[in-house]
Design a protein around this motif. Structure first.
Motif, PDB file in Angstrom:
ATOM      1  N   PHE A  54      64.599  20.986 -37.265  1.00 29.37           N
ATOM      2  CA  PHE A  54      65.640  21.096 -35.854  1.00 29.37           C
ATOM      3  C   PHE A  54      65.031  20.602 -34.694  1.00 29.37           C
ATOM      4  N   GLU A  87      65.361  26.733 -40.257  1.00 26.85           N
ATOM      5  CA  GLU A  87      65.041  25.809 -41.046  1.00 26.85           C
ATOM      6  C   GLU A  87      63.486  25.584 -41.329  1.00 26.85           C
ATOM      7  N   SER A 144      76.104  18.720 -36.360  1.00 26.66           N
ATOM      8  CA  SER A 144      75.730  20.115 -36.982  1.00 26.66           C
ATOM      9  C   SER A 144      76.815  21.141 -37.270  1.00 26.66           C
ATOM     10  N   HIS A 184      74.691  24.301 -42.772  1.00 26.97           N
ATOM     11  CA  HIS A 184      73.608  24.170 -41.837  1.00 26.97           C
ATOM     12  C   HIS A 184      72.200  23.657 -43.017  1.00 26.97           C
ATOM     13  N   GLY A 188      70.486  20.121 -43.493  1.00 28.48           N
ATOM     14  CA  GLY A 188      69.165  19.642 -43.425  1.00 28.48           C
ATOM     15  C   GLY A 188      68.486  19.517 -44.698  1.00 28.48           C
ATOM     16  N   LYS A 226      69.628  15.260 -43.040  1.00 27.52           N
ATOM     17  CA  LYS A 226      68.774  15.052 -41.971  1.00 27.52           C
ATOM     18  C   LYS A 226      67.483  15.354 -42.271  1.00 27.52           C
ATOM     19  N   ASP A 228      61.263  16.747 -48.130  1.00 30.12           N
ATOM     20  CA  ASP A 228      61.886  18.039 -47.394  1.00 30.12           C
ATOM     21  C   ASP A 228      61.401  18.855 -48.596  1.00 30.12           C
TER      22      ASP A 228
END
Length: 593
Positions: A439, A392, A450, A427, A431, A435, A356
Motif C-alpha cells: 500500500f 496487505e 483500488s 483488495h 494487490g 499491483k 509478491d
C-alpha cells in the motif's frame, strides 16, 4: 340607534366565531382521539403501524405539556406518552417534524426535568429520569435540539450524583443505566455534531461527575460492576473529543482512579478495565499498550478470541470466533467465485506480480463490532473506527501475512453475512495479481482504481449507492474522468466509492481491454505508463463518459430515498459486553438495536 355593523357584517362575524368554536372543538376531539390511542393498553407502540404519525407525535407532546403544567399530573399518562416518544424515535418519520415541533418537545422536556415529580424520591421519579435520558440520546442530535442540550446536561449529571449511594431498586438502576448511556451516546454523536461536542467539552462538571461516580459506593461493587464499566466507556468517548494535552491528562486521571482510588481492585482488574472499555473505546490498541501504557493493559489471548481455523483453499483461510460449518462454506464459496470473476475481468491469467509473497490470505471474522473493536485493536493493532480493514503488509518480504479483519453483519440476523467481505477480498486480489509493492507503493492516482475496482467486482453492474449519488447530482456537477483518476481519500466517500465505481464500470463496458491494459502497467511497476494511459483515456473518452452518465441518470432515475424505518440504534454505538445482565430490554424498557 343603529349598530355600526350592517347585517351582513354581523352575520360574517357570527359565522367566524362559530367557525372558531367548531375548530376548537374539532382540535380538542382530534387531540383526544390521538392521545387516547396512544394511552390505550391495546395500542402496540413497538410495531410499525398507524400510531407513529407526525400528528400523534404533535398531540403527544402537546398533551405532555398540559400534564406537566399541573402540580399533580397523572404520572401513568406521563409515563405512557414518554414511552411513546421513545418508540416514535424508532418507528416514526422525522422529515415532517418542523422546527416548532422540535422546540415544543424541548419545552416539554424542560418542564419534565423541572417538575417536582422528577426530583422526588422513589421509583416513579426514577422512571421519569429514565425517559429523560433516553429522550436526550434519541432526539437531541437533531439540529434544533442539539443547540439546546446544555441546560439538560446539568440534570443528567444530577441523576448520576443522586445514585452515587443508597439502595438501587430496579427502576433506579434503569435510570442510572440510561443516564450513563446518554453521556456515552452523546459523546459518540459529538464526533459528527459540533454543537454537541462544544456542549460536552465546555461543561465543567461532566468529567468530574463521571469520575466521582466511579469512586462512589455504587460505582463498583462485588454485585454490580456495570456502572463503572459504563462510566469508563463514557470517558473513553469524551477522550476522543479532547485535544492532545487534555486527552493525556484524562488518561492519567483514569489510571489513578483505577490503580489508587479504587482500592478494592486487583491489578488484573485495573488493567482489564483500563484496556476495555476505556482505551479501545478511544481507539487505542496494541501499540499504545506497548509504547505508552506498558504496565496498564491486559492483552487478549489470540487462541481464545479466534478458536476456529478453516481452510477454504491453499491460498485462503478463515479464522473466526464462532462460525458454523454452513457459514464457513458459504463464505468460502463467495470468495472463490469472486476470484474467478476478478481474473476474467482483469485478464490476469492467475499469475501473481513479481516479488509478491502474499500467497495466503487470512480472513479474520469476529461475531460483531464489539468484538472487532476490542480484539482487532489489541491483537492486530488497527484503528477500528470503520467497517473492516485489509492489511496487505509488506508483500515483498517472505513470510508476510496478508489479512482481512472483518465482523459479521450482526444487524442482519438471522441472515449470515460478513460485512464488506467481497469488497475487501478484491483488495487482496488486486494487490496480489495487479499491483506491485504494498500500500502506497505508487505515489498517486490509485484510490479510484483500488476502491472503484473493489466495488465493481463486489457489486457487479448494479450498485445502489452509486446510482443514488449519480441521481442526486446535476450534470454540471459530474466529476470528469481526470478528476476521478486523481481522487484521494480526502475527497470524501461519494467520490472515493461511487464515482470511482462508475468510472471503472464505464471503462469496462466501453472496452474490456481498458482495465487489463492499466493493470499491465501496474504489474510491470510502470507508473509512468499507467498515468500516461490515464491521461489518454481522460482526453479521448471524456465526452462519451459525460453522455453515459447523463443517459444512465435519465433512464434509471430513482425516487428520493425515503427514511429507513425503523430507525435503529446505530449499529456501532453500543458494546454488547457493557449490557447489564440484570437489566433486560423487557416490555417497559425496549430499544431497537
Amino acid at each position: 340607534m343603529y349598530s355600526i355593523y350592517s347585517l351582513p357584517t354581523r352575520f360574517t362575524l357570527l359565522s367566524a366565531i362559530v367557525a372558531v368554536i367548531i375548530s376548537a372543538c374539532s382540535l380538542k376531539q382530534g387531540t383526544n382521539d390521538e392521545v387516547a390511542q396512544i394511552l390505550s393498553p391495546d395500542s402496540q407502540l413497538w410495531q410499525t403501524g398507524d400510531i407513529h404519525t407526525p400528528e400523534h407525535f404533535h398531540r403527544s407532546i402537546e398533551h405532555l405539556g398540559q400534564l406537566l403544567s399541573t402540580s399533580n399530573p397523572d404520572l401513568g399518562e406521563v409515563d405512557r406518552l414518554l414511552y411513546f416518544l421513545r418508540a416514535y424515535s424508532y418507528f416514526g418519520p422525522y422529515e415532517p417534524i418542523d422546527h416548532i415541533q422540535w422546540l415544543t418537545l424541548d419545552t416539554v422536556i424542560t418542564r419534565l426535568r423541572e417538575h417536582p415529580a422528577f426530583s422526588a424520591d422513589g421509583d416513579q421519579a426514577a422512571r421519569l429520569q429514565e425517559h429523560f435520558a433516553v429522550t436526550l440520546f434519541r432526539f437531541y442530535d437533531r439540529d434544533p435540539l442539539a443547540a439546546r442540550l446544555q441546560p439538560h446536561m446539568d440534570t443528567l449529571l444530577a441523576v448520576l450524583e443522586r445514585y452515587q449511594s443508597g439502595d438501587l431498586s430496579a427502576p433506579k438502576q434503569y435510570a442510572l443505566w440510561e443516564s450513563l448511556r446518554a453521556v456515552g451516546f452523546l459523546g459518540y454523536q459529538a464526533r459528527s455534531n459540533q454543537m454537541i461536542a462544544d456542549t460536552l467539552l465546555d461543561h465543567k462538571r461532566l468529567e468530574s461527575t463521571l469520575l466521582d461516580f466511579s469512586r462512589s459506593d455504587n460505582g463498583f461493587t462485588d454485585e454490580r460492576s456495570w456502572p463503572l464499566n459504563h462510566a469508563l466507556w463514557a470517558l473513553g468517548n469524551l477522550q476522543l473529543l479532547m485535544d492532545e494535552e487534555q486527552g493525556k491528562l484524562l488518561d492519567e486521571t483514569v489510571w489513578r482512579l483505577l490503580s489508587r482510588d479504587l482500592t478494592g481492585l486487583s491489578q488484573a482488574q485495573q488493567q482489564a478495565l483500563y484496556t476495555r472499555p476505556y482505551l479501545v473505546t478511544s481507539f487505542r490498541g496494541k501499540s499504545a499498550c506497548e509504547e505508552e501504557f506498558p504496565e496498564r493493559c491486559a492483552l487478549p489471548d489470540e487462541s481464545i478470541a479466534l478458536p476456529i481455523t478453516h481452510d477454504c483453499s491453499e491460498s485462503l483461510v478463515i479464522r473466526a470466533n464462532s462460525m458454523g460449518d454452513a457459514a464457513l462454506l458459504s463464505a468460502c464459496e463467495k470468495m472463490l467465485a469472486q476470484e474467478q470473476d476478478f481474473h476474467f475481468k482483469l485478464a490476469s491469467d492467475g499469475q501473481p506480480v513479481a516479488k509478491d509473497h502474499n500467497n495466503k490470505l487470512e480472513v479474520v471474522v469476529f461475531d460483531n463490532y464489539s468484538q472487532y473493536n476490542q480484539y482487532a485493536s489489541l491483537l492486530f493493532d488497527i484503528n477500528t473506527n470503520n467497517g473492516g480493514m485489509y492489511l496487505e503488509g509488506t508483500p515483498e518480504e517472505p513470510g508476510n501475512q496478508a489479512r482481512f479483519i472483518a465482523f459479521e453483519a450482526f444487524w442482519k440476523d438471522p441472515d449470515f453475512t460478513i460485512w464488506n467481505l467481497e469488497h475487501e477480498y478484491v483488495h487482496y486480489l488486486d494487490g496480489r495479481f495487479n499491483k506491485r509493492g504494498g500500500f502506497g507503493h505508487f505515489p498517486s492516482h490509485m484510490v479510484w482504481w483500488s476502491e472503484g475496482l473493489a466495488n465493481y467486482i463486489a457489486q457487479g453492474e448494479d450498485y445502489d449507492s452509486a446510482q443514488r449519488d449519480l441521481n442526486k447530482s446535476r450534470p454540471s456537477e459530474y466529476p470528469s474522468l481526470a478528476d476521478i483518476f486523481a481522487t484521494t481519500y480526502e475527497d470524501g466517500s461519494t467520490r472515493v466509492y461511487s464515482w470511482s465505481y462508475l468510472a471503472i464500470q464505464f471503462l469496462y463496458q466501453q472496452d474490456r481491454s481498458h482495465l487489463s491494459r492499466l493493470a499491465d502497467h501496474l504489474r510491470a511497476d510502470d507508473f509512468e505508463g499507467y498515468t500516461a494511459e490515464l491521461e489518454k483515456l481522460a482526453d479521448t473518452l471524456q465526452p462519451a463518459f459525460a453522455d453515459w452518465l447523463t443517459q444512465r441518470a435519465s433512464t434509471e432515475k430513482t425516487a428520493a430515498e425515503p427514511e429507513k424505518l425503523p430507525r435503529r440504534l446505530y449499529r456501532y454505538l453500543y458494546r454488547d459486553y457493557l449490557q447489564p445482565l440484570e437489566l433486560s430490554a423487557g416490555e417497559q424498557h425496549r430499544h431497537l438495536g
